[in-house]
Design a protein around this motif. Structure first.
Motif, PDB file in Angstrom:
ATOM      1  N   ALA A   9       1.046  -1.253  -0.058  1.00  0.00           N
ATOM      2  CA  ALA A   9       0.047   0.023   0.030  1.00  0.00           C
ATOM      3  C   ALA A   9       1.045   1.324   0.010  1.00  0.00           C
ATOM      4  O   ALA A   9       1.695   1.389   0.907  1.00  0.00           O
ATOM      5  CB  ALA A   9      -0.987   0.055   1.223  1.00  0.00           C
ATOM      6  N   GLY A  13      -2.210   6.002  -1.718  1.00  0.00           N
ATOM      7  CA  GLY A  13      -3.532   5.310  -1.730  1.00  0.00           C
ATOM      8  C   GLY A  13      -3.354   4.279  -2.593  1.00  0.00           C
ATOM      9  O   GLY A  13      -4.391   3.270  -2.817  1.00  0.00           O
ATOM     10  N   VAL A  14      -2.594   4.205  -3.772  1.00  0.00           N
ATOM     11  CA  VAL A  14      -2.568   3.070  -4.647  1.00  0.00           C
ATOM     12  C   VAL A  14      -2.028   1.895  -4.059  1.00  0.00           C
ATOM     13  O   VAL A  14      -0.965   1.987  -3.393  1.00  0.00           O
ATOM     14  CB  VAL A  14      -1.770   3.597  -5.786  1.00  0.00           C
ATOM     15  N   GLN A  15      -2.673   0.784  -4.370  1.00  0.00           N
ATOM     16  CA  GLN A  15      -1.964  -0.486  -3.906  1.00  0.00           C
ATOM     17  C   GLN A  15      -1.583  -1.342  -4.905  1.00  0.00           C
ATOM     18  O   GLN A  15      -1.876  -1.141  -6.443  1.00  0.00           O
ATOM     19  CB  GLN A  15      -3.145  -1.473  -3.219  1.00  0.00           C
ATOM     20  N   ILE A  35      -4.625  -7.208  -1.745  1.00  0.00           N
ATOM     21  CA  ILE A  35      -5.271  -6.053  -2.110  1.00  0.00           C
ATOM     22  C   ILE A  35      -6.683  -6.020  -1.253  1.00  0.00           C
ATOM     23  O   ILE A  35      -7.456  -6.776  -1.128  1.00  0.00           O
ATOM     24  CB  ILE A  35      -5.620  -5.873  -3.496  1.00  0.00           C
ATOM     25  N   ASP A  36      -6.700  -4.989  -0.747  1.00  0.00           N
ATOM     26  CA  ASP A  36      -8.054  -4.426  -0.165  1.00  0.00           C
ATOM     27  C   ASP A  36      -8.900  -4.032  -1.149  1.00  0.00           C
ATOM     28  O   ASP A  36      -9.237  -2.835  -1.491  1.00  0.00           O
ATOM     29  CB  ASP A  36      -8.135  -3.308   0.926  1.00  0.00           C
ATOM     30  N   ARG A  39     -11.500  -0.784  -1.355  1.00  0.00           N
ATOM     31  CA  ARG A  39     -11.057   0.579  -1.708  1.00  0.00           C
ATOM     32  C   ARG A  39     -10.804   0.968  -3.204  1.00  0.00           C
ATOM     33  O   ARG A  39     -10.223   1.655  -3.332  1.00  0.00           O
ATOM     34  CB  ARG A  39      -9.584   1.024  -0.669  1.00  0.00           C
ATOM     35  N   VAL A  40     -10.980  -0.163  -3.962  1.00  0.00           N
ATOM     36  CA  VAL A  40     -10.117  -0.126  -5.247  1.00  0.00           C
ATOM     37  C   VAL A  40     -11.422   0.330  -6.080  1.00  0.00           C
ATOM     38  O   VAL A  40     -12.564  -0.293  -6.165  1.00  0.00           O
ATOM     39  CB  VAL A  40      -9.574  -1.482  -5.742  1.00  0.00           C
ATOM     40  N   PRO A  94      -7.154   3.694  -6.054  1.00  0.00           N
ATOM     41  CA  PRO A  94      -8.168   3.673  -4.873  1.00  0.00           C
ATOM     42  C   PRO A  94      -9.524   4.489  -5.570  1.00  0.00           C
ATOM     43  O   PRO A  94      -9.398   5.434  -6.522  1.00  0.00           O
ATOM     44  CB  PRO A  94      -7.746   4.530  -3.815  1.00  0.00           C
ATOM     45  N   ARG A  95     -10.468   4.451  -4.638  1.00  0.00           N
ATOM     46  CA  ARG A  95     -11.584   5.436  -5.035  1.00  0.00           C
ATOM     47  C   ARG A  95     -11.404   6.806  -4.582  1.00  0.00           C
ATOM     48  O   ARG A  95     -12.134   7.841  -5.013  1.00  0.00           O
ATOM     49  CB  ARG A  95     -12.824   4.633  -4.171  1.00  0.00           C
ATOM     50  N   GLU A  96     -10.617   6.806  -3.500  1.00  0.00           N
ATOM     51  CA  GLU A  96     -10.294   8.065  -2.884  1.00  0.00           C
ATOM     52  C   GLU A  96      -8.850   8.897  -3.489  1.00  0.00           C
ATOM     53  O   GLU A  96      -7.863   8.013  -3.609  1.00  0.00           O
ATOM     54  CB  GLU A  96     -10.289   8.026  -1.337  1.00  0.00           C
ATOM     55  N   THR A 200      -5.667  13.092 -10.371  1.00  0.00           N
ATOM     56  CA  THR A 200      -5.465  13.287  -9.038  1.00  0.00           C
ATOM     57  C   THR A 200      -4.915  14.235  -8.507  1.00  0.00           C
ATOM     58  O   THR A 200      -4.503  15.196  -9.430  1.00  0.00           O
ATOM     59  CB  THR A 200      -4.264  12.100  -8.822  1.00  0.00           C
TER      60      THR A 200
END
Length: 387
Positions: A9, A13-15, A35-36, A39-40, A94-96, A200
């Motif tokens: 991570a 915020g990118v995984q 990966i979570d 959040r993607v 990520p979404r955020e 971004t």
């Protein structure tokens, strides 16, 4: 995680995650465990063609339902753990903090430029409608390298993007130039291109670097088969014979290793862009990995130290962005051959680990409106949001 699979991570915020497991289902499962997924919003994936594009696309759709997927086959994968000869690497936006939109351009061998430009502009409108903020933008292109259409695609896409900078790579395979594929949202595509536009608030910079050193030796392209990227004559002599003569070799001594160590370059706007030779043909002509038009002047390029030039560029980006958090890179497979020839591939991998580089080894690179070879291009992302 087993067999070298890892996940990471990043502060932006990118995984990222990667696997070397042999089956597509197992590799995707290993990546999914790292990966979570909650959040993607978008996956960018690069994978060995040995997995099979259909199997890879289906496995990703099962493990990441409702999440956008875009990716391609590669000639080698780059992970934050180093280079992989056969594997899967994933960038999970990520979404955020990020907004990502994507589209597919089909049938690019006969690209309708007006339609392509309109598709890109529509994609830009989708990004604008997706929300406010995220003022920094960049675009990523993935193009089927078998189409020989990168110049047309890159030019049209760059025109439609207006001021949004573009980087990307041509889908590759195990150097057979026969088994390339793109995947997008559960579908496998051939003869196509994928375009993603990313917004971004994190600091970003699009870059390119190579280890070319232009020499005094020049060649005028005097006869070509432009459609097939084949040069028949240089300086009004058979192309292979003239190129070999400049190197002090016989034509039969020309090999992929020789081509990788002695690329040719064309000067555009004061800068040199590589035009790498792909192969020697039985008739004495030379096939290139980029389009080469009749009348173009090609310059023989020697090599500067590959590791030093790459380190200098990554260090520059690190300083410019206040610390590199992630680099999504598109590295020409000929650079890997060059590194192997000079026994420095491990040092190059060490650099990529140090600066968190993830991506793939390409059969051609895109940078802004230009298609080129023997180059490392990419997007560098800083850790802290831009003020």
């Amino acid at each position: 995680m087993v067999n070298g699979g890892r996940g990471r991570a990043h502060l932006c915020g990118v995984q990222t995650a990667w696997s070397q497991l042999a089956r597509a289902e197992d590799a995707v499962a290993e990546v999914a465990a790292a990966i979570d997924g909650t959040r993607v919003a978008q996956l960018l994936v690069f994978f060995s063609p040995s997995y099979g594009a259909e199997a890879m696309s289906a496995a990703l759709a099962r493990r990441f339902p409702g999440i956008g997927v875009a990716g391609c086959t590669s000639s080698g994968e780059i992970s934050p753990a180093g280079g992989l000869d056969r594997g899967l690497v994933v960038v999970a936006f990520p979404r955020e903090g990020f907004r990502v939109v994507s589209t597919v351009l089909t049938g690019v061998e006969q690209l309708d430029v007006e339609e392509a430009v309109a598709s890109v502009r529509t994609l830009r409108m989708r990004l604008d409608m997706a929300g406010e903020g995220c003022a920094q933008r960049f675009a990523i292109s993935l193009i089927d390298g078998l189409t020989l259409a990168e110049e047309r695609v890159t030019s049209a896409v760059a025109f439609g993007l207006d001021a949004i900078p573009l980087v990307g790579g041509s889908a590759g395979d195990a150097l057979t130039v026969s088994d390339t594929a793109l995947i997008h949202d559960g579908q496998v595509h051939h003869g196509a291109a994928i375009l993603l536009i990313v917004a971004t608030d994190h600091p970003i910079e699009v870059f390119k670097t190579d280890n070319l050193e232009p020499q005094a030796v020049k060649f005028v392209v005097t006869q070509t088969d432009a459609e097939n990227r084949t040069v028949r004559e240089l300086n009004a002599e058979p192309a292979a014979a003239e190129y070999a003569r400049a190197l002090g070799l016989q034509p039969e001594m020309l090999t992929p290793t020789v081509f990788a160590a002695n690329p040719l370059a064309v000067r555009v706007g004061g800068d040199y862009f590589c035009r790498s030779i792909h192969r020697l043909n039985p008739d004495g002509s030379l096939s290139f990995l980029c389009a080469v038009d009749e009348g173009v002047v090609l310059t023989l390029a020697g090599r500067k130290d590959l590791v030093t030039t790459t380190r200098d560029e990554l260090a520059r980006l690190d300083a410019a962005l206040g610390g590199l958090d992630l680099v999504i890179g598109f590295d020409c497979v000929l650079r890997r051959l060059d590194a192997e020839l000079h026994q420095v591939r491990h040092r190059l991998s060490d650099l990529y680990r140090r600066y968190n580089v993830i991506g793939f080894e390409t059969c051609g690179e895109q940078y802004r409106a230009i298609h080129l070879n023997h180059t490392f291009t990419g997007i560098a992302i800083g850790a802290l949001p831009r003020a």
